[in-house]
Design a protein around this motif. Structure first.
Motif, PDB file in Angstrom:
ATOM      1  N   SER A 239       0.827  -1.208   0.000  1.00 14.44           N
ATOM      2  CA  SER A 239       0.000   0.000   0.000  1.00 14.44           C
ATOM      3  C   SER A 239       0.860   1.256   0.000  1.00 14.44           C
ATOM      4  O   SER A 239       0.515   2.254  -0.657  1.00 14.44           O
ATOM      5  CB  SER A 239      -0.948   0.010   1.205  1.00 14.44           C
ATOM      6  OG  SER A 239      -0.245   0.095   2.426  1.00 14.44           O
ATOM      7  N   LEU A 240       1.992   1.225   0.679  1.00 17.83           N
ATOM      8  CA  LEU A 240       2.872   2.395   0.713  1.00 17.83           C
ATOM      9  C   LEU A 240       3.453   2.691  -0.659  1.00 17.83           C
ATOM     10  O   LEU A 240       3.539   3.855  -1.074  1.00 17.83           O
ATOM     11  CB  LEU A 240       4.001   2.175   1.724  1.00 17.83           C
ATOM     12  CG  LEU A 240       3.568   2.030   3.185  1.00 17.83           C
ATOM     13  CD1 LEU A 240       4.764   1.683   4.064  1.00 17.83           C
ATOM     14  CD2 LEU A 240       2.896   3.298   3.687  1.00 17.83           C
ATOM     15  N   LEU A 241       3.854   1.651  -1.364  1.00 19.45           N
ATOM     16  CA  LEU A 241       4.385   1.849  -2.716  1.00 19.45           C
ATOM     17  C   LEU A 241       3.321   2.415  -3.643  1.00 19.45           C
ATOM     18  O   LEU A 241       3.603   3.303  -4.467  1.00 19.45           O
ATOM     19  CB  LEU A 241       4.912   0.528  -3.273  1.00 19.45           C
ATOM     20  CG  LEU A 241       6.181  -0.026  -2.624  1.00 19.45           C
ATOM     21  CD1 LEU A 241       6.484  -1.420  -3.156  1.00 19.45           C
ATOM     22  CD2 LEU A 241       7.373   0.900  -2.850  1.00 19.45           C
ATOM     23  N   TRP A 244       2.504   6.179  -2.633  1.00 28.94           N
ATOM     24  CA  TRP A 244       3.592   7.120  -2.908  1.00 28.94           C
ATOM     25  C   TRP A 244       3.572   7.581  -4.363  1.00 28.94           C
ATOM     26  O   TRP A 244       3.991   8.696  -4.654  1.00 28.94           O
ATOM     27  CB  TRP A 244       4.931   6.484  -2.558  1.00 28.94           C
ATOM     28  CG  TRP A 244       6.049   7.481  -2.455  1.00 28.94           C
ATOM     29  CD1 TRP A 244       7.093   7.656  -3.322  1.00 28.94           C
ATOM     30  CD2 TRP A 244       6.246   8.438  -1.411  1.00 28.94           C
ATOM     31  NE1 TRP A 244       7.923   8.667  -2.899  1.00 28.94           N
ATOM     32  CE2 TRP A 244       7.433   9.162  -1.715  1.00 28.94           C
ATOM     33  CE3 TRP A 244       5.548   8.765  -0.235  1.00 28.94           C
ATOM     34  CZ2 TRP A 244       7.920  10.197  -0.903  1.00 28.94           C
ATOM     35  CZ3 TRP A 244       6.039   9.778   0.568  1.00 28.94           C
ATOM     36  CH2 TRP A 244       7.205  10.486   0.225  1.00 28.94           C
ATOM     37  N   ARG A 245       3.091   6.740  -5.267  1.00 26.10           N
ATOM     38  CA  ARG A 245       3.042   7.098  -6.692  1.00 26.10           C
ATOM     39  C   ARG A 245       1.657   7.585  -7.117  1.00 26.10           C
ATOM     40  O   ARG A 245       1.536   8.233  -8.160  1.00 26.10           O
ATOM     41  CB  ARG A 245       3.431   5.890  -7.551  1.00 26.10           C
ATOM     42  CG  ARG A 245       4.851   5.381  -7.321  1.00 26.10           C
ATOM     43  CD  ARG A 245       5.898   6.420  -7.628  1.00 26.10           C
ATOM     44  NE  ARG A 245       7.249   5.847  -7.605  1.00 26.10           N
ATOM     45  CZ  ARG A 245       8.362   6.578  -7.569  1.00 26.10           C
ATOM     46  NH1 ARG A 245       8.287   7.898  -7.550  1.00 26.10           N
ATOM     47  NH2 ARG A 245       9.550   6.000  -7.556  1.00 26.10           N
ATOM     48  N   ALA A 246       0.638   7.279  -6.350  1.00 25.11           N
ATOM     49  CA  ALA A 246      -0.735   7.674  -6.667  1.00 25.11           C
ATOM     50  C   ALA A 246      -1.011   9.072  -6.086  1.00 25.11           C
ATOM     51  O   ALA A 246      -0.141   9.653  -5.423  1.00 25.11           O
ATOM     52  CB  ALA A 246      -1.708   6.658  -6.086  1.00 25.11           C
ATOM     53  N   PRO A 247      -2.191   9.647  -6.312  1.00 19.24           N
ATOM     54  CA  PRO A 247      -2.561  10.878  -5.589  1.00 19.24           C
ATOM     55  C   PRO A 247      -2.514  10.598  -4.083  1.00 19.24           C
ATOM     56  O   PRO A 247      -3.339   9.839  -3.557  1.00 19.24           O
ATOM     57  CB  PRO A 247      -3.982  11.167  -6.081  1.00 19.24           C
ATOM     58  CG  PRO A 247      -4.047  10.527  -7.433  1.00 19.24           C
ATOM     59  CD  PRO A 247      -3.226   9.269  -7.302  1.00 19.24           C
ATOM     60  N   TYR A 248      -1.552  11.185  -3.404  1.00 20.03           N
ATOM     61  CA  TYR A 248      -1.201  10.746  -2.053  1.00 20.03           C
ATOM     62  C   TYR A 248      -2.330  10.948  -1.044  1.00 20.03           C
ATOM     63  O   TYR A 248      -2.824   9.992  -0.433  1.00 20.03           O
ATOM     64  CB  TYR A 248       0.069  11.463  -1.581  1.00 20.03           C
ATOM     65  CG  TYR A 248       0.550  11.016  -0.222  1.00 20.03           C
ATOM     66  CD1 TYR A 248       1.393   9.921  -0.102  1.00 20.03           C
ATOM     67  CD2 TYR A 248       0.124  11.652   0.942  1.00 20.03           C
ATOM     68  CE1 TYR A 248       1.820   9.479   1.146  1.00 20.03           C
ATOM     69  CE2 TYR A 248       0.537  11.221   2.185  1.00 20.03           C
ATOM     70  CZ  TYR A 248       1.380  10.139   2.294  1.00 20.03           C
ATOM     71  OH  TYR A 248       1.788   9.696   3.526  1.00 20.03           O
ATOM     72  N   ALA A 275     -12.444   5.102  -9.994  1.00 19.60           N
ATOM     73  CA  ALA A 275     -12.842   3.737  -9.649  1.00 19.60           C
ATOM     74  C   ALA A 275     -11.672   2.769  -9.791  1.00 19.60           C
ATOM     75  O   ALA A 275     -11.480   1.868  -8.955  1.00 19.60           O
ATOM     76  CB  ALA A 275     -14.011   3.298 -10.531  1.00 19.60           C
ATOM     77  N   SER A 276     -10.871   2.952 -10.839  1.00 18.62           N
ATOM     78  CA  SER A 276      -9.731   2.049 -11.041  1.00 18.62           C
ATOM     79  C   SER A 276      -8.676   2.256  -9.963  1.00 18.62           C
ATOM     80  O   SER A 276      -8.039   1.293  -9.508  1.00 18.62           O
ATOM     81  CB  SER A 276      -9.131   2.258 -12.429  1.00 18.62           C
ATOM     82  OG  SER A 276      -8.636   3.581 -12.585  1.00 18.62           O
ATOM     83  N   GLN A 277      -8.490   3.505  -9.537  1.00 16.08           N
ATOM     84  CA  GLN A 277      -7.530   3.777  -8.467  1.00 16.08           C
ATOM     85  C   GLN A 277      -8.005   3.166  -7.151  1.00 16.08           C
ATOM     86  O   GLN A 277      -7.209   2.606  -6.388  1.00 16.08           O
ATOM     87  CB  GLN A 277      -7.314   5.280  -8.327  1.00 16.08           C
ATOM     88  CG  GLN A 277      -6.523   5.898  -9.461  1.00 16.08           C
ATOM     89  CD  GLN A 277      -6.514   7.411  -9.415  1.00 16.08           C
ATOM     90  OE1 GLN A 277      -7.449   8.053  -8.922  1.00 16.08           O
ATOM     91  NE2 GLN A 277      -5.446   8.018  -9.942  1.00 16.08           N
ATOM     92  N   GLU A 278      -9.288   3.277  -6.869  1.00 16.19           N
ATOM     93  CA  GLU A 278      -9.826   2.669  -5.646  1.00 16.19           C
ATOM     94  C   GLU A 278      -9.631   1.152  -5.666  1.00 16.19           C
ATOM     95  O   GLU A 278      -9.262   0.552  -4.647  1.00 16.19           O
ATOM     96  CB  GLU A 278     -11.306   3.003  -5.480  1.00 16.19           C
ATOM     97  CG  GLU A 278     -11.572   4.437  -5.042  1.00 16.19           C
ATOM     98  CD  GLU A 278     -12.982   4.612  -4.501  1.00 16.19           C
ATOM     99  OE1 GLU A 278     -13.704   3.599  -4.366  1.00 16.19           O
ATOM    100  OE2 GLU A 278     -13.348   5.763  -4.207  1.00 16.19           O
ATOM    101  N   LYS A 279      -9.875   0.544  -6.813  1.00 15.99           N
ATOM    102  CA  LYS A 279      -9.701  -0.908  -6.926  1.00 15.99           C
ATOM    103  C   LYS A 279      -8.257  -1.314  -6.670  1.00 15.99           C
ATOM    104  O   LYS A 279      -7.987  -2.287  -5.938  1.00 15.99           O
ATOM    105  CB  LYS A 279     -10.145  -1.368  -8.313  1.00 15.99           C
ATOM    106  CG  LYS A 279     -10.055  -2.875  -8.524  1.00 15.99           C
ATOM    107  CD  LYS A 279     -10.537  -3.276  -9.913  1.00 15.99           C
ATOM    108  CE  LYS A 279     -10.430  -4.778 -10.123  1.00 15.99           C
ATOM    109  NZ  LYS A 279     -10.897  -5.167 -11.490  1.00 15.99           N
TER     110      LYS A 279
END
Length: 290
Positions: A239-241, A244-248, A275-279
């Protein structure tokens, strides 16, 4: 000098769906995080969306927070601003309500970028308050890097006793530690290694969704139970990785909501995850809950 060892949770500011602060939820979260064992709370952190809070909102949050905390853990308040007078005013207010330390960004956005200019800025803050200053190295956001040489000069100021290093450069991080013991890690993805290297504590945004695990990780390393610490770290790392690259901040707040901490809402101009980011985020959290 304040005792900022351990897990200083960079606390979210809970909002409703309209972007209004939920002050009641804010107080409840403080109790939950303290019950989870955190050693300190950072109010108005980046994860708390400090740039999108007004000075009056920060002042109210800090006042309510200080009363709710009531000495049960350390209290750090961010007092960063673009205007020098506002930095001083915010810093003095934080000191007046009992903060143990203030966290202050260098003069970003077309301010002085040379070492002498940054030193002058922090010197003025230093002379205005009588509590500890936590400097802040986050070059990916400010465009300013606090070099080890500059950190050495800043550490000579009477109140500049800490730096939050979110740069993620582990070489610089260890160079800081050769200069001062007041280094607080702020890069989520190197947390366990920073603790092993000797930082006394961390300022950690992702602790919003895993406060108990964050405290457990710190305790394992402090007790030299490194096998157990690294086993826990392996569950935390996916989850940390991702975060760190996603909208923090939207990622941290959504993960926190799913795990029972906060509302999951952000304030504009930040927006929710797709939705894809949440998944993808949910998939990484499965490792933590395994």
């Amino acid at each position: 000098m304040a005792d900022l060892k351990g897990i200083n949770l960079a606390m979210q500011t809970p909002f409703n769906e309209n972007g209004e602060i939920e002050y009641g939820v804010f107080g409840e979260l403080i109790d939950k995080f303290i019950d989870a064992g955190v050693h300190g709370l950072v109010l108005g952190a980046g994860t708390g969306q400090h740039p999108y809070l007004t000075e009056a909102e920060c002042n109210r949050l800090y006042e309510l927070g200080a009363k709710r905390i009531d000495g049960r853990c350390s209290l750090i308040c961010q007092s960063s601003a673009l205007n020098m007078d506002e930095v001083i005013r915010r810093s003095k207010h934080a000191e007046s309500i009992g903060a143990d330390a203030i966290m202050v960004l260098p003069p970003y956005f077309e301010g002085p970028s040379d070492d002498d200019g940054i030193l002058r800025f922090y010197s003025e803050v230093n002379d205005a308050v009588g509590i500890d200053i936590v400097g802040y190295n986050i070059p990916q956001a400010t465009g300013l890097s606090v070099s080890p040489d500059l950190f050495r000069r800043l550490s000579e100021l009477s109140n500049f006793n800490f730096i939050k290093d979110s740069g993620g450069d582990f070489t610089t991080h260890q160079e800081y530690l050769q200069i001062s013991g007041g280094v607080l890690n702020g890069c989520d993805t190197i947390t366990v290694y920073a603790l092993m290297a000797g930082v006394p504590g961390v300022i950690w945004g992702s602790a919003n969704y895993m406060p108990k695990e964050a405290v457990e990780l710190y305790e394992h390393v402090a007790a030299k139970r490194l096998d157990q610490g690294l086993a826990l770290w392996a569950k935390m790392l996916p989850s940390l990785l991702y975060i760190w690259r996603a909208p923090y901040t939207p990622s941290v707040l959504k993960a926190a909501q799913w795990r029972g901490f906060g509302t999951g809402h952000v304030r504009k101009p930040l927006g929710p995850l797709s939705a894809s980011q949440e998944k993808a985020l949910r998939a990484t959290l499965e490792h933590l809950d395994a």
